[in-house]
Design a protein around this motif. Structure first.
Motif, PDB file in Angstrom:
ATOM      1  N   ALA A  84      -1.966  -5.216  -0.230  1.00 10.62           N
ATOM      2  CA  ALA A  84      -1.614  -3.996  -0.954  1.00 10.62           C
ATOM      3  C   ALA A  84      -2.404  -3.931  -2.244  1.00 10.62           C
ATOM      4  N   SER A  85      -2.681  -2.722  -2.697  1.00  6.22           N
ATOM      5  CA  SER A  85      -3.438  -2.573  -3.937  1.00  6.22           C
ATOM      6  C   SER A  85      -2.526  -2.369  -5.141  1.00  6.22           C
ATOM      7  N   VAL A  86      -1.215  -2.502  -4.950  1.00  7.28           N
ATOM      8  CA  VAL A  86      -0.271  -2.343  -6.058  1.00  7.28           C
ATOM      9  C   VAL A  86       0.144  -3.710  -6.582  1.00  7.28           C
ATOM     10  N   SER A  87       0.562  -3.746  -7.825  1.00  6.93           N
ATOM     11  CA  SER A  87       0.982  -4.985  -8.465  1.00  6.93           C
ATOM     12  C   SER A  87       2.367  -5.389  -7.995  1.00  6.93           C
ATOM     13  N   ALA A  93       3.306  -1.904 -11.952  1.00  2.15           N
ATOM     14  CA  ALA A  93       3.211  -0.852 -10.942  1.00  2.15           C
ATOM     15  C   ALA A  93       3.463   0.511 -11.558  1.00  2.15           C
ATOM     16  N   ASP A  94       4.432   0.589 -12.491  1.00  2.00           N
ATOM     17  CA  ASP A  94       4.701   1.855 -13.182  1.00  2.00           C
ATOM     18  C   ASP A  94       3.490   2.298 -13.990  1.00  2.00           C
ATOM     19  N   ARG A  95       2.817   1.364 -14.631  1.00  2.00           N
ATOM     20  CA  ARG A  95       1.636   1.690 -15.435  1.00  2.00           C
ATOM     21  C   ARG A  95       0.474   2.168 -14.562  1.00  2.00           C
TER      22      ARG A  95
END
Length: 99
Positions: A85-88, A94-96
């Motif tokens: 996945a490319s999300v933290s 992830a919000d940032r």
């Protein structure tokens, strides 16, 4: 010619060590890569003999293990359909990223 399997061990201090593993022997469960993975997960250390040198890496020093390529049946606890996945993993990060 069979492609060599590579074991990459990253330790908690950031060092990375790579090892070529011998090719698995057909129909011998005790020597398959899958059985080695299972054993690594439940041992207190990883022991390898490389060029007449015994290398022992305590599991509490291991940050991650990577084994590739995998051609054999894997242990049941391994998810084989995962993708990166490319999300933290950090919810705040992830919000940032989505803002």
């Amino acid at each position: 010619m069979k492609q060599k399997t590579t074991l990459c061990i990253e330790t908690i201090d950031g060092r990375e060590q790579n090892f070529h593993l011998p090719a698995p022997v057909e129909n011998e469960r005790h020597y398959s890569i899958a059985s080695k993975i299972e054993k690594f997960l439940f041992q207190q250390s990883i022991a390898l003999i490389v060029d007449d040198e015994l290398i022992v890496i305590p599991m509490h020093q291991v940050k991650s293990l990577s084994i590739s390529p995998l051609r054999n049946k894997l242990p049941e606890n391994v998810v084989v359909t995962a993708t990166r996945a490319s999300v933290s993993c950090d919810p705040l990060m992830a919000d940032r990223l989505s803002a």
